[in-house]
Scaffold this active site. Structure first.
Site, PDB file in Angstrom:
ATOM      1  N   SER A   1       0.829  -1.202   0.000  1.00 37.60           N
ATOM      2  CA  SER A   1       0.000   0.000   0.000  1.00 37.60           C
ATOM      3  C   SER A   1       0.863   1.251   0.000  1.00 37.60           C
ATOM      4  CB  SER A   1      -0.920   0.000   1.219  1.00 37.60           C
ATOM      5  OG  SER A   1      -0.167  -0.214   2.378  1.00 37.60           O
TER       6      SER A   1
ATOM      7  N   HIS B   1      -2.421  -3.177  -6.391  1.00 30.96           N
ATOM      8  CA  HIS B   1      -2.905  -2.753  -5.065  1.00 30.96           C
ATOM      9  C   HIS B   1      -4.414  -2.954  -4.983  1.00 30.96           C
ATOM     10  CE1 HIS B   1      -3.340   0.791  -2.009  1.00 30.96           C
ATOM     11  NE2 HIS B   1      -3.340  -0.387  -1.404  1.00 30.96           N
TER      12      HIS B   1
ATOM     13  N   GLU C   1      -5.508  -0.684  -8.093  1.00 31.10           N
ATOM     14  CA  GLU C   1      -4.604   0.411  -8.446  1.00 31.10           C
ATOM     15  C   GLU C   1      -3.329  -0.250  -8.979  1.00 31.10           C
ATOM     16  OE1 GLU C   1      -3.146   2.775  -5.088  1.00 31.10           O
ATOM     17  OE2 GLU C   1      -3.477   4.597  -6.241  1.00 31.10           O
TER      18      GLU C   1
ATOM     19  N   ASN D   1      -3.713   6.126  -1.328  1.00 35.97           N
ATOM     20  CA  ASN D   1      -3.369   6.473   0.055  1.00 35.97           C
ATOM     21  C   ASN D   1      -2.861   7.904   0.207  1.00 35.97           C
ATOM     22  OD1 ASN D   1      -4.183   4.266   1.611  1.00 35.97           O
ATOM     23  ND2 ASN D   1      -2.556   3.036   0.678  1.00 35.97           N
TER      24      ASN D   1
END
Ligand code: 3HC
Length: 285
Positions: A121, A142, A154, A192
């Site tokens: 992540s 991801h 992702e 993130n």
């Protein structure tokens, strides 16, 4: 274009078992690796429970459940598991040295043509890729928790990731009934980098006494139609994971806007990590 028919998933925790579940459900044979038999059995038990839930909701039938389980073989030896696969997806804890050692073993044991993907992540894909002899075939894949439900993958393109590798992974994500969004490799990628500052700011609201967790979450749920408020989501992700990612953003950009809230640091120090420890911004049974 290369078609993925057999893949290894390394790590059977929350993300790993979800990844194994959806690959297998879409016809890809899975070698699922855990550190010992007990953990491997636990991962299979979780997958079986989640498949049962899908049968109960009539999203799949009992035959598809059995076929999905039949396509998953568990291993405790990584080298054996990756020997004949087209793709390896790593989903072990977020520790660079652990991942580096693992990828060095995988790089030696997996076929030369196999693509290596990390579900990290926040760790740099470019940096991980550089520890292998196939940076062009290294990529970020991801996923989002709960993996069987969330529609996004992702896809993170490292500096040396080839266009061919990106194309194979985009196509594979579509086969899993997910939407692939390709992004460049910078701290926190897109997901993130956007999500964690929001969670951090929500924690600052509690820290500064602006509102209680329930009120912060209600504002975001009712006012912005988020399925979970940011503090409930932080507990769901794990407060330790949130802190790790904020530290990656803070270190990577050297920008104080990513400074983790002292309350988050304190809660992690106290071992209040959210759902997994039963206590976070909320209490769980
Ligand atoms: N396997 C299969 N199905 C599952 C499941 C699982 N593990 N977990 C939930 N589901 C299904 C349920 O069966 C249900 O199906 P239905 O719509 O047909 O009834 C549906 O998902 C919704 O579940 P519930 O009814 O139990 O509960 P909610 O309606 O409260 O939804 C939620 C739960 C899907 C988790 C929702 O609250 C949500 O979308 N929350 C946000 C999650 C999120 O943001 N995830 C991303 C986190 S960030 C991340 O993972 C990246 C990392 O880098 C930090």
């Amino acid at each position: 274009m290369k078609k993925i028919s057999k893949a290894a998933v390394i790590g059977g925790g929350t993300m790993g078992n979800g990844i194994a579940h959806i690959f297998s459900m879409h016809g890809i044979t899975i070698h699922l690796v855990e550190r010992n038999r007990e953990l491997a059995d636990k991962a299979l038990e979780t997958i079986t429970g989640n498949l049962d839930r899908m049968v109960g909701k009539e999203k799949i039938d009992a035959t598809r459940k059995e076929e999905t389980l039949d396509r998953i073989v568990t291993f405790t030896d990584t080298a054996k598991a990756v020997g004949e696969v087209d793709l390896v997806v790593e989903a072990v804890p977020e520790n660079f040295d652990l991942k580096r050692e693992l990828f060095s073993e995988i790089d030696k044991a997996a076929p030369g043509e196999a693509i290596l993907a990390s579900n990290t992540s926040s760790i740099s894909i470019t940096r991980l890729a550089a520890t292998t002899s196939r940076a062009d075939k290294f990529i970020g894949m991801h996923f989002f928790n709960p993996v069987p439900v969330m529609k996004l993958v992702e896809v993170v393109k490292g500096l040396q990731t080839s266009d061919e590798t990106v194309a194979v992974i985009e196509k594979t994500a579509q086969r899993l009934d997910k939407n692939a969004v390709v992004v460049s490799d910078y701290p926190g990628f897109v997901s993130n980098r956007v999500l964690m500052p929001m969670i951090n700011e929500a924690i600052y609201c509690v820290y500064e006494g602006v509102a209680e967790p329930e009120e912060v979450d209600q504002v975001m749920k009712l006012g912005m139609a988020h399925p979970m408020g940011p503090l409930r989501l932080a507990d769901f992700i794990g407060l330790d994971v949130c802190l790790d990612i904020l530290n990656v953003l803070h270190d990577g950009f050297k920008d104080p806007k990513y400074r983790p809230c002292p309350l988050l640091v304190k809660m992690v120090d106290a071992g209040r990590l959210g759902d997994k420890t039963g206590e976070g911004f909320y209490s769980y049974d």
